[in-house]
Design an enzyme around this catalytic site. Structure first.
Site, PDB file in Angstrom:
ATOM      1  N   CYS A 195       0.845  -1.183   0.000  1.00  0.00           N
ATOM      2  CA  CYS A 195       0.000   0.000   0.000  1.00  0.00           C
ATOM      3  C   CYS A 195       0.887   1.242   0.000  1.00  0.00           C
ATOM      4  CB  CYS A 195      -0.930   0.005   1.213  1.00  0.00           C
ATOM      5  SG  CYS A 195      -0.028   0.067   2.760  1.00  0.00           S
ATOM      6  N   CYS A 248       3.460   1.842   2.718  1.00  0.00           N
ATOM      7  CA  CYS A 248       4.741   1.141   2.588  1.00  0.00           C
ATOM      8  C   CYS A 248       5.726   1.997   1.803  1.00  0.00           C
ATOM      9  CB  CYS A 248       4.585  -0.168   1.834  1.00  0.00           C
ATOM     10  SG  CYS A 248       3.414  -1.303   2.540  1.00  0.00           S
ATOM     11  N   ASP A 268      -2.992 -27.256  -3.375  1.00  0.00           N
ATOM     12  CA  ASP A 268      -1.913 -27.975  -2.747  1.00  0.00           C
ATOM     13  C   ASP A 268      -1.921 -27.484  -1.315  1.00  0.00           C
ATOM     14  OD1 ASP A 268       0.521 -28.923  -1.903  1.00  0.00           O
ATOM     15  OD2 ASP A 268       1.544 -27.157  -2.669  1.00  0.00           O
ATOM     16  N   ASP A 304       2.490 -23.606  -4.277  1.00  0.00           N
ATOM     17  CA  ASP A 304       3.498 -22.622  -3.895  1.00  0.00           C
ATOM     18  C   ASP A 304       4.905 -23.181  -3.819  1.00  0.00           C
ATOM     19  OD1 ASP A 304       3.364 -24.133  -1.596  1.00  0.00           O
ATOM     20  OD2 ASP A 304       3.794 -22.413  -0.324  1.00  0.00           O
ATOM     21  N   ASP A 363       6.179 -27.987  -6.887  1.00  0.00           N
ATOM     22  CA  ASP A 363       4.908 -27.866  -7.579  1.00  0.00           C
ATOM     23  C   ASP A 363       5.067 -27.383  -9.005  1.00  0.00           C
ATOM     24  OD1 ASP A 363       3.152 -28.722  -5.652  1.00  0.00           O
ATOM     25  OD2 ASP A 363       3.228 -26.797  -4.612  1.00  0.00           O
TER      26      ASP A 363
END
Lengths: 59, 811
Positions: free
Chosen positions: B109, B112, B515, B709, B713
Site C-alpha cells: 500500500c 509502505c 496444494d 506454492d 509444484d
C-alpha cells in the site's frame, strides 16, 4: 468576422505552447509514475516525533 | 486491556495470532501493542524509533511477518558491494556518488512506499531515495564513502521489506522509451485534433447555413496546418508498421489504416487546392487519435506485465556458492561466475549458470526453460542449464558458460514468453481481421473505380468513407481492450496474469486443485505439542537434537524445529534424508532418527503404543528416536487461512469442483479437507502423482486450475490448464505459473474467476457488435450514403463503445 484572422493564429500559438509543455512534461518524467503521487499526497507531511494533535484524534 | 488476555490477540504488526504465554509489546502512538515474535518487535521498534509511526496510521494491509524476511540473498548482501558486481546496475554520478535501482518486495500500500522512502533517506550517506508506487522500484543515490549498498539493503530489511538491486534490461528500457514516444504522439494528436474538430464544426455549419468563401478557405488552410504535424508525426507508427507488413507481404491492420489516412489527407489537399470542396482533415486527426489511444493502452498493459515478470526473475537468487582453493567457499553473484568455476547448489536453489555435474545426483526441473514438465534426473557428467532448479540433493557443478549470459538469457526468455502469447480468442480476431483487411482493400478498389467512371465528383469521398467506416479497429480492439481492463483490475487486487491465455482459461475452469501446504494453510508449521517418551532426556534437549538434525534442511518441518530451538545447535554429521519420510544422522556423537511413524518403524522397528497415540493431538506427527528407543513425539500443525473456507464455498457455488492434492501424510490432509468440506482429497502425493492425477482429470474433459506454492509444484503447475502461484512461495514456482497471487488473500482468486468470466462475456459482446457494425456500415458507405465525416464518427463511436464496454470490467 475579420477578428478570426487574429484570434485563430492566437489559438495556434496557445496550442503550440500546450504541445511544447506536454513534450517537456513527458521528457522530464512527469508521466513516469501516475499512481504514486495520488497516494503520497496524504502522507506528505514531515515527521514530527511529538505530534500531540494526532494522539487526541486516536480516540 | 484486561479482556485481551482471555481472547486471542493478534500481532499489531503482521496480524498473526500471538502465541499463548508470549508477552512482547511495543509502544506505538503511546499505546502498548502486542507483537507475535521478536522479529516483529524489532521491525516495529525500528519503525517507531525512526519516528515513522505514521506508517501504522495509513497502511491498508498488515505487514509481512518479520521472521520470514531476511532470505539468503540478504545475508549475502555484501556481494553487492563489489565493483565487478555493481558494474551491471550502478551508475557513478561523480567520484563518490553512486546511483542504483532497487526492487522492493513486500509493498502492498501507499504507506509502505512512504515508510521505505523515509527510512532509506534517514540513513546517513543516502542523498536521494524515491519509490515508484506503480513499479515498486526505488531509485537511490548514495555516497560510497559514508554508506555501503549492502547497508542500505539491510536497513530496508530492518523495517520488514526486502530490497535487491535491479538491472533494468534493455527490453524494459525499450518499452519505456516507446511508451513516452507514444505519449508525445498521442498528446500532439489530441491537442491539435481538438482544434481541427472545432474548425470542422464551423465548416459543417457553414455548409448548412452558408459561409463566405474567404473564411472557408482560411479555415481550411488552418486545418491543414494543424493536421500536418498529426499526419506526419503522430501517424508515423502506422505507416512504419504498414510498410513493414507490405514488405513481408502480409495484410495487417495497419495497411488499410495507413491507406485510409493517406488517401483522406492527400485527397483533401487536392480538393482544397483545386475545387475548394469538402475537406476531411477532421476525419484524419480523429482517426489517428483514437487508434493511437488504443495502441498506447495496449503498450502500457504489456509494459506492466513485463515489469512484474522481470521483478520476479530478478529477485531469484542470483548468488552462487563458489568453491575456493583449500576447502573454502565464497558467495558470489551469478554474474561473476567464469567457466571452470566450481559451485555448490543446495536443493531448492536455482542453478546459477550452465554447467556440468561433477558430484552428487539429483533431479532438476527445467520446465521453465525447455517446456519439459517432468524433472530430469542428473548424474555426474550430465549437463545442467542455468536458471533450472535443483530439487532433491546438493550438487557440485563445474560452470561451463559465464553467469552473465545465463542470467540475462533466462530473463529475456521469460519476458518474451509473457508477451508473445496471445489468448486463442485474440488470435482468432487477428486472423479474421487480417482477412477482413484484404477484403476491404479489394472492395475499396472496386468501389473507387465504379464511382470514378460513373460519378467522378463523388469517388474520393465514397472511397474515404469505405476505408474509414470499415476500418476493423473496433474488431481488433474488442479483445485487447477487454483483456487489458480485466488484467488491470486484477493486478490492482493483487492477482497478476503473466501469460496471455491465463484469463481465458480461468473463465472456463471446472476443477480447482489446491496444494495444501502454504496455500490453504498459512504455510508455517508450528510445534503444537511435544511429548517426551523417555526419562533420560527432557523436552528441551529432545527438541535440540531434532533441530540440530534438521539444521541444513529447507523443509517446512525443519523450519518449525529450527525456529523453536533457537540458534545454539549441536553438531550433526552423516546426515541422510529420505524425501517424504525423515532424516537420520549423528548428533553429538549419537545416532538419532527423526521422521514420520512409518519411517521410524523402517529404521528402528519401533512404534508408538495406542496409549501414547491417544495422548496426541491431531496433526502431523514427527517422532524422534535413537537406535533402541523412542525419545519424543512432536505434533506439528499448520493453521488454515481465514479466507480458505469462504473461497471453497464460493467456488462450489460457482460450479467449480474443489480438490486437494497434498504431499503431506493422510492425517494432516484429512484434517484440512474435513474442516473445509473438501470431499475429494488425496494425501502423500509426489509431484509426479499430482501431475498424473491432473492429466487424468483433463482426459475426462476437465479444465483444471491449480494453486501451488512449492518448488516441487512447478512441474504440476505447468501441467494445469491455468496455474496460480502464491507470490510468497518459492519464486521459481511464481515465475513458471500463469498467474501469481501477490496479496495474502485467497478470496481474490474467486474474484479472478468472476472477472475472467465477465471478460469472456464482454469480449463476445464486443466482437459481435464490431462485426455487426462493420457489416451494416459497409454497403451504406459503398453506396455513397455515408459521408466521410459520418464514417469517421461511426468508426470512432463503434471503437469507443467497445472500449467503454470493456471498461465495465475495471469496476
Amino acid at each position: 468576422m475579420e477578428i478570426i484572422y487574429f484570434l485563430i493564429p492566437m489559438a495556434l500559438v496557445l496550442v503550440a505552447g500546450i504541445v511544447a509543455g506536454l513534450f517537456w512534461a513527458v521528457k522530464s518524467g512527469q508521466f513516469d509514475d501516475l499512481e504514486g503521487p495520488a497516494h503520497q499526497i496524504i502522507m506528505d507531511e514531515e515527521i514530527y516525533p511529538e505530534d500531540s494533535d494526532k494522539e487526541t484524534k486516536q480516540d | 486491556m484486561t479482556e485481551q488476555k482471555e481472547q486471542q490477540t493478534n500481532c499489531f504488526h503482521c496480524g498473526l495470532p500471538v502465541p499463548a504465554g508470549l508477552d512482547i509489546e511495543v509502544i506505538i502512538d503511546n499505546t502498548p501493542q502486542p507483537m507475535c515474535c521478536r522479529g516483529c518487535e524489532a521491525v516495529a521498534k525500528a519503525i517507531v524509533d525512526g519516528g515513522m509511526e505514521n506508517y501504522y496510521r495509513y497502511r491498508t494491509e498488515k505487514s509481512k511477518t518479520a521472521q520470514e524476511l531476511v532470505p539468503d540473498v540478504l545475508r549475502q548482501a555484501e556481494v553487492y558491494d563489489r565493483d565487478e558486481v555493481q558494474k551491471s546496475f550502478v551508475r557513478h554520478n561523480d567520484e563518490n556518488l553512486r546511483e542504483a535501482s532497487l526492487i522492493l518486495e513486500g509493498i502492498d500500500c501507499a504507506a509502505c512506499v512512504w515508510l521505505n522512502e523515509q527510512h532509506i533517506r534517514a540513513q546517513p550517506g543516502v542523498h536521494e531515495a524515491q519509490v515508484n508506487y506503480s513499479t515498486h522500484r526505488a531509485r537511490i543515490v548514495w555516497d560510497e564513502r559514508e554508506i555501503k549498498l549492502s547497508d542500505i539493503l539491510k536497513s530496508v530489511s530492518e523495517i520488514g521489506y526486502i530490497a535487491h538491486p535491479y538491472d533494468p534490461s534493455q527490453h524494459h528500457q525499450l518499452l519505456e522509451k516507446q511508451r513516452k514516444d507514444y505519449l508525445k504522439r498521442l498528446g500532439l494528436a489530441g491537442a491539435l485534433g481538438m482544434q481541427v474538430m472545432m474548425f470542422a464544426i464551423a465548416m459543417y455549419t457553414g455548409d448548412w447555413w452558408g459561409m463566405e468563401p474567404q473564411y472557408r478557405t482560411f479555415l481550411q488552410w488552418i486545418s491543414l496546418l494543424l493536421t500536418l504535424p498529426v499526419f506526419l508525426y503522430s501517424g508515423w507508427p502506422f505507416y512504419r508498421a504498414a510498410w513493414r507488413d507490405l514488405r513481408h507481404k502480409r495484410a495487417g491492420m495497419d495497411v488499410p489504416i495507413s491507406l485510409g489516412i493517406v488517401i483522406a489527407f492527400c485527397g483533401s489537399l487536392f480538393t482544397m487546392i483545386g475545387s475548394g470542396d469538402h475537406v476531411y482533415f477532421d476525419s484524419v486527426v480523429m482517426f489517428i487519435f483514437f487508434l493511437l489511444t488504443a495502441r498506447y493502452l495496449e503498450l502500457v498493459a504489456r509494459k506492466k506485465a513485463s515489469e512484474h515478470t522481470e521483478a520476479l526473475i530478478q529477485s531469484q537468487a542470483t548468488t552462487a556458492i563458489r568453491e575456493q582453493a583449500g576447502n573454502q567457499t565464497e558467495v558470489v553473484a551469478a554474474q561473476e561466475l567464469e567457466p571452470g568455476d566450481i559451485v555448490q547448489v543446495k536443493p531448492g536453489e536455482t542453478i546459477p549458470s550452465d554447467g556440468e555435474v561433477i558430484e552428487g545426483g539429483s533431479s532438476v526441473d527445467e520446465s521453465l526453460l525447455s517446456g519439459e514438465s517432468h524433472p530430469c534426473a542428473k548424474q555426474v557428467r550430465d549437463k545442467v542449464i542455468g536458471g533450472s532448479i535443483n530439487i532433491e540433493s546438493p550438487l557440485r557443478i563445474r560452470v561451463t558458460s559465464s553467469g552473465q549470459e545465463t542470467v540475462l538469457s533466462t530473463i529475456l526468455r521469460l519476458v518474451e514468453r509473457a508477451q508473445s502469447e496471445k489468448p486463442a480468442i485474440a488470435r482468432l480476431a487477428d486472423r479474421v481481421a487480417s482477412r477482413f483487411v484484404i477484403a476491404i482493400l479489394l472492395l475499396a478498389t472496386a468501389v473507387a473505380s465504379y464511382w470514378y467512371f460513373n460519378d467522378p465528383s463523388q469517388w474520393l469521398s465514397v472511397t474515404i468513407s469505405v476505408l474509414v467506416v470499415t476500418c476493423p479497429c473496433a474488431l481488433s480492439l474488442a479483445t485487447p481492450a477487454a483483456i487489458t481492463a480485466a488484467t488491470g483490475a486484477l493486478i490492482r487486487d493483487g492477482l497478476l496474469c503473466s501469460r496471455g491465455h491465463a484469463l481465458e482459461s480461468l473463465s472456463k475452469i471446472s476443477h480447482f486443485v489446491f496444494d495444501k501446504t502454504g496455500t490453504l494453510t498459512d504455510g508455517n508449521l508450528g510445534i503444537s505439542q511435544s511429548l517426551c517418551l523417555t526419562d533420560a532426556m527432557d523436552e528441551a534437549s529432545c527438541l535440540l537434537y531434532a533441530a540440530s538434525l534438521e539444521s541444513r534442511s529447507e523443509h517446512p518441518v525443519a523450519r518449525a524445529f529450527l525456529s523453536a530451538a533457537g540458534d545454539d545447535l549441536l553438531a550433526a554429521e552423516d546426515i541422510s534424508s529420505t524425501p517424504g519420510g525423515g532424516i537420520s544422522g549423528r548428533v553429538n556423537g549419537r545416532q538419532v532418527h527423526l521422521g514420520n511413524t512409518v519411517y521410524i518403524r523402517q529404521e528402528t522397528g519401533l512404534g508408538l503404543t495406542p496409549e501414547q497415540q491417544n495422548r496426541l493431538e491431531d496433526g502431523t506427527r514427527v517422532v524422534l528416536s535413537d537406535d533402541t528407543r523412542l525419545l519424543a513425539v512432536f505434533v506439528l500443525q499448520d493453521a488454515i487461512r481465514g479466507e480458505a473456507d469462504s473461497l471453497v464455498n464460493s467456488l462450489k457455488q460457482a460450479g467449480v469442483k474443489t480438490l486437494l492434492y497434498s504431499g503431506d501424510d493422510e492425517t494432516a490432509v484429512s484434517i484440512v479437507a474435513h474442516r473445509l468440506h473438501i470431499t475429494d482429497y488425496k494425501a502423500a502425493m509426489l509431484p509426479a502423482d499430482k501431475l498424473q492425477q491432473l492429466r487424468e482429470l483433463q482426459k475426462q474433459g476437465a479444465t483444471v486450475a491449480m494453486l501451488g506454492d512449492g518448488v516441487n509444484d512447478a512441474p504440476v503447475l505447468a501441467g494445469a490448464d491455468v496455474s496460480i502461484a502464491m507470490g510468497e512461495g518459492a519464486r521459481y514456482a511464481a515465475a513458471a505459473a500463469d498467474m501469481v497471487l501477490f496479496r495474502n488473500n485467497l478470496n481474490i482468486l474467486y474474484r479472478g474467476i468472476t472477472v475472467a468470466r465477465k471478460m469472456m462475456r464482454v469480449i463476445k459482446q464486443n466482437l459481435g457488435w464490431a462485426l455487426a457494425y462493420n457489416i451494416t456500415a459497409l454497403p451504406l458507405a459503398a453506396m455513397g450514403i455515408i459521408q466521410p465525416w459520418m464514417a469517421a464518427l461511426g468508426m470512432s463511436a463503434s471503437s469507443l463503445i467497445v472500449v467503454a464496454n470493456a471498461m465495465r470490467l475495471t469496476k
